[in-house]
Design a protein around this motif. Sequence first.
Motif, PDB file in Angstrom:
ATOM      1  N   LEU A  56       0.825  -1.204   0.000  1.00  0.00           N
ATOM      2  CA  LEU A  56       0.000   0.000   0.000  1.00  0.00           C
ATOM      3  C   LEU A  56       0.863   1.258   0.000  1.00  0.00           C
ATOM      4  N   VAL A  57       1.908   1.242   0.822  1.00  0.00           N
ATOM      5  CA  VAL A  57       2.815   2.397   0.878  1.00  0.00           C
ATOM      6  C   VAL A  57       3.481   2.620  -0.476  1.00  0.00           C
ATOM      7  N   ASP A  58       3.870   1.526  -1.132  1.00  0.00           N
ATOM      8  CA  ASP A  58       4.530   1.633  -2.436  1.00  0.00           C
ATOM      9  C   ASP A  58       3.553   2.050  -3.537  1.00  0.00           C
ATOM     10  N   MET A  59       2.320   1.521  -3.475  1.00  0.00           N
ATOM     11  CA  MET A  59       1.325   1.819  -4.513  1.00  0.00           C
ATOM     12  C   MET A  59       0.781   3.239  -4.425  1.00  0.00           C
ATOM     13  N   TYR A  60       0.721   3.756  -3.201  1.00  0.00           N
ATOM     14  CA  TYR A  60       0.111   5.073  -2.998  1.00  0.00           C
ATOM     15  C   TYR A  60       1.095   6.006  -2.301  1.00  0.00           C
ATOM     16  N   PRO A  61       2.114   6.460  -3.039  1.00  0.00           N
ATOM     17  CA  PRO A  61       3.109   7.368  -2.442  1.00  0.00           C
ATOM     18  C   PRO A  61       2.487   8.679  -1.970  1.00  0.00           C
ATOM     19  N   GLU A  62       1.278   8.984  -2.472  1.00  0.00           N
ATOM     20  CA  GLU A  62       0.604  10.230  -2.074  1.00  0.00           C
ATOM     21  C   GLU A  62       0.355  10.296  -0.567  1.00  0.00           C
ATOM     22  N   MET A  63       0.215   9.144   0.064  1.00  0.00           N
ATOM     23  CA  MET A  63      -0.083   9.182   1.498  1.00  0.00           C
ATOM     24  C   MET A  63       1.184   9.340   2.345  1.00  0.00           C
ATOM     25  N   LYS A  64       2.352   9.324   1.692  1.00  0.00           N
ATOM     26  CA  LYS A  64       3.624   9.517   2.400  1.00  0.00           C
ATOM     27  C   LYS A  64       3.675   8.613   3.633  1.00  0.00           C
ATOM     28  N   GLY A  65       3.535   7.332   3.380  1.00  0.00           N
ATOM     29  CA  GLY A  65       3.394   6.371   4.460  1.00  0.00           C
ATOM     30  C   GLY A  65       4.671   5.657   4.852  1.00  0.00           C
ATOM     31  N   GLU A  66       4.669   5.134   6.062  1.00  0.00           N
ATOM     32  CA  GLU A  66       5.765   4.340   6.606  1.00  0.00           C
ATOM     33  C   GLU A  66       5.175   3.173   7.383  1.00  0.00           C
ATOM     34  N   VAL A  67       5.595   1.962   7.050  1.00  0.00           N
ATOM     35  CA  VAL A  67       5.109   0.773   7.747  1.00  0.00           C
ATOM     36  C   VAL A  67       5.783   0.682   9.115  1.00  0.00           C
ATOM     37  N   ARG A  68       4.964   0.399  10.130  1.00  0.00           N
ATOM     38  CA  ARG A  68       5.485   0.301  11.494  1.00  0.00           C
ATOM     39  C   ARG A  68       4.970  -0.963  12.185  1.00  0.00           C
ATOM     40  N   GLY A  69       5.667  -1.338  13.273  1.00  0.00           N
ATOM     41  CA  GLY A  69       5.155  -2.392  14.139  1.00  0.00           C
ATOM     42  C   GLY A  69       5.851  -3.724  13.993  1.00  0.00           C
ATOM     43  N   ARG A  70       5.250  -4.704  14.629  1.00  0.00           N
ATOM     44  CA  ARG A  70       5.792  -6.064  14.638  1.00  0.00           C
ATOM     45  C   ARG A  70       4.647  -7.027  14.891  1.00  0.00           C
ATOM     46  N   GLY A  71       4.649  -8.144  14.170  1.00  0.00           N
ATOM     47  CA  GLY A  71       3.621  -9.152  14.356  1.00  0.00           C
ATOM     48  C   GLY A  71       2.240  -8.652  13.985  1.00  0.00           C
ATOM     49  N   PHE A  72       1.267  -8.942  14.853  1.00  0.00           N
ATOM     50  CA  PHE A  72      -0.121  -8.519  14.630  1.00  0.00           C
ATOM     51  C   PHE A  72      -0.385  -7.164  15.284  1.00  0.00           C
ATOM     52  N   MET A  73       0.665  -6.403  15.447  1.00  0.00           N
ATOM     53  CA  MET A  73       0.604  -5.059  16.016  1.00  0.00           C
ATOM     54  C   MET A  73       1.288  -4.158  15.005  1.00  0.00           C
ATOM     55  N   ALA A  74       0.550  -3.817  13.946  1.00  0.00           N
ATOM     56  CA  ALA A  74       1.156  -3.159  12.793  1.00  0.00           C
ATOM     57  C   ALA A  74       0.309  -1.990  12.321  1.00  0.00           C
ATOM     58  N   GLY A  75       0.913  -1.129  11.525  1.00  0.00           N
ATOM     59  CA  GLY A  75       0.169   0.009  11.004  1.00  0.00           C
ATOM     60  C   GLY A  75       0.992   0.796  10.017  1.00  0.00           C
ATOM     61  N   VAL A  76       0.390   1.859   9.506  1.00  0.00           N
ATOM     62  CA  VAL A  76       1.069   2.769   8.585  1.00  0.00           C
ATOM     63  C   VAL A  76       0.935   4.183   9.114  1.00  0.00           C
ATOM     64  N   ALA A  77       2.070   4.843   9.276  1.00  0.00           N
ATOM     65  CA  ALA A  77       2.082   6.251   9.675  1.00  0.00           C
ATOM     66  C   ALA A  77       2.106   7.105   8.417  1.00  0.00           C
ATOM     67  N   SER A  78       1.267   8.125   8.383  1.00  0.00           N
ATOM     68  CA  SER A  78       1.203   9.024   7.230  1.00  0.00           C
ATOM     69  C   SER A  78       1.583  10.439   7.641  1.00  0.00           C
ATOM     70  N   GLU A  79       2.381  11.088   6.812  1.00  0.00           N
ATOM     71  CA  GLU A  79       2.756  12.477   7.055  1.00  0.00           C
ATOM     72  C   GLU A  79       1.605  13.434   6.742  1.00  0.00           C
ATOM     73  N   ILE A  80       0.577  12.934   6.054  1.00  0.00           N
ATOM     74  CA  ILE A  80      -0.541  13.780   5.648  1.00  0.00           C
ATOM     75  C   ILE A  80      -1.517  13.939   6.801  1.00  0.00           C
ATOM     76  N   GLU A  81      -1.706  15.135   7.258  1.00  0.00           N
ATOM     77  CA  GLU A  81      -2.582  15.398   8.389  1.00  0.00           C
ATOM     78  C   GLU A  81      -4.000  14.892   8.121  1.00  0.00           C
ATOM     79  N   GLY A  82      -4.513  14.103   9.038  1.00  0.00           N
ATOM     80  CA  GLY A  82      -5.885  13.610   8.928  1.00  0.00           C
ATOM     81  C   GLY A  82      -6.059  12.389   8.059  1.00  0.00           C
ATOM     82  N   PHE A  83      -4.994  11.934   7.397  1.00  0.00           N
ATOM     83  CA  PHE A  83      -5.138  10.818   6.454  1.00  0.00           C
ATOM     84  C   PHE A  83      -5.551   9.530   7.161  1.00  0.00           C
ATOM     85  N   ALA A  84      -4.859   9.190   8.263  1.00  0.00           N
ATOM     86  CA  ALA A  84      -5.155   7.939   8.960  1.00  0.00           C
ATOM     87  C   ALA A  84      -6.591   7.910   9.468  1.00  0.00           C
TER      88      ALA A  84
END
Length: 427
Positions: A339-367
């Motif tokens: 998702l991060v690679d397909m949609y660079p517009e969201m300026k995302g970064e994959v975070r976490g480990r295991g089943f505790m994961a998410g994407v941080a976005s630099e775009i205010e309000g995106f998440a």
Amino acid sequence: MTKTDMKVFEELESEVRSYCRSFPTVFTKAKGYKMWDEAGKEYIDFFSGAGALNYGHNDPYMKEKLVEYILSDGVTHSLDMATAPKAEFLETFNNVILKPRNMEYKIMFPGPTGTNTVESALKLARKATGRTDIISFTNGFHGMTIGSLSVTGNSFKRKGAGVPLQHVVTMPYDNFVSDSLDDLEYLERFLEDRGSGVAIPAAMILETVQGEGGINAARFEWLQRIEAICKRWDILLIVDDVQAGVGRTGTFFSFEQAGIKPDIICLSKSIGGYGTPLAITLIRPDLDIWDPGEHNGTFRGNNHAFVTATAALSYWKDDTLERNVQEKAKVIKATLQKLVDMYPEMKGEVRGRGFMAGVASEIEGFASKVTAEAFQRGLIMETSGPEDEVFKLFPPINIDDEGLEKGLHILEESVKSVVGAKELVGS
């Protein structure tokens, strides 16, 4: 069946309510990884009670054991009196979890929530060392009572205390400043220098993966260095595994792969198995210096939770669930990275480990937009981070392939929809 008017919550419940604003419907049924509302709409649950339902809703074996116990007129409430369910839990936890990991701890039952186990850990650390201060870490979250708030980083939560939160020094969590700064050299310099203003603390408290703080996962090397610093300075290491523990990161305890041995471990949320309130504090035996009743709580003897917690430990009698979580975690991470690679517009970064994961976005309000869109499409998930900048995934750790695939598909469609909107908020 009469439909519930949502106004009852607006008119009668406090403004402090939160999740019913994020998920504005009336839920009536739940099973496994699914929930249903009054209209019969089905939702996939990637929220899992904020980590309190690692095994999903209404696990059949736990339910069977709980119903059987209730129908037998088993003791419900017992403070810390001796009961058969408590004895069975203590023995099972020791035999199934501690002994196979070569871990020796005394098991303490504080009140039944995460903040209760943290409060007990802080009190014991101060009592055992005779020191006052605690070192906590940026973006950490440890609970909503005064002691737990004092070691919590979120300024919004801290402000709610209404009083100064003292006797705590906050240090940078792994990579809080930048990849290039050695934050532990910075921390140790404070301990070494008599002019730093930092006294040797009673303890350091940390989460190995910060849940509310933004799904920040500490590197194993960082955790190992923290342990070494604590040993060097005779500082107790407290690991708050309330949210990251009980299998969510791929092992029962979130710190196992780092090979560290905390002095005190805090567990709650999913330790009860069924969503039944329970917390335990694991204490290195020589630190168990409490006087009887010195720390207590009216509901520390929740026998219904002992029953379901013991039943839940059946999942851990072999490594089947553990291996399943680790394999599915690869799918989650790969999907998020796609998702991060397909949609660079969201300026995302994959975070976490295991089943505790998410994407941080630099775009205010995106998440927040993604989670709102996901809810409309039948997927329950929430945001985290100091600015709600992360959309996070907390599926039940025993979810099947079909459920995980469906949930991830809805997430992908939700991200696609938000990215495809006319303009991204804050971009």
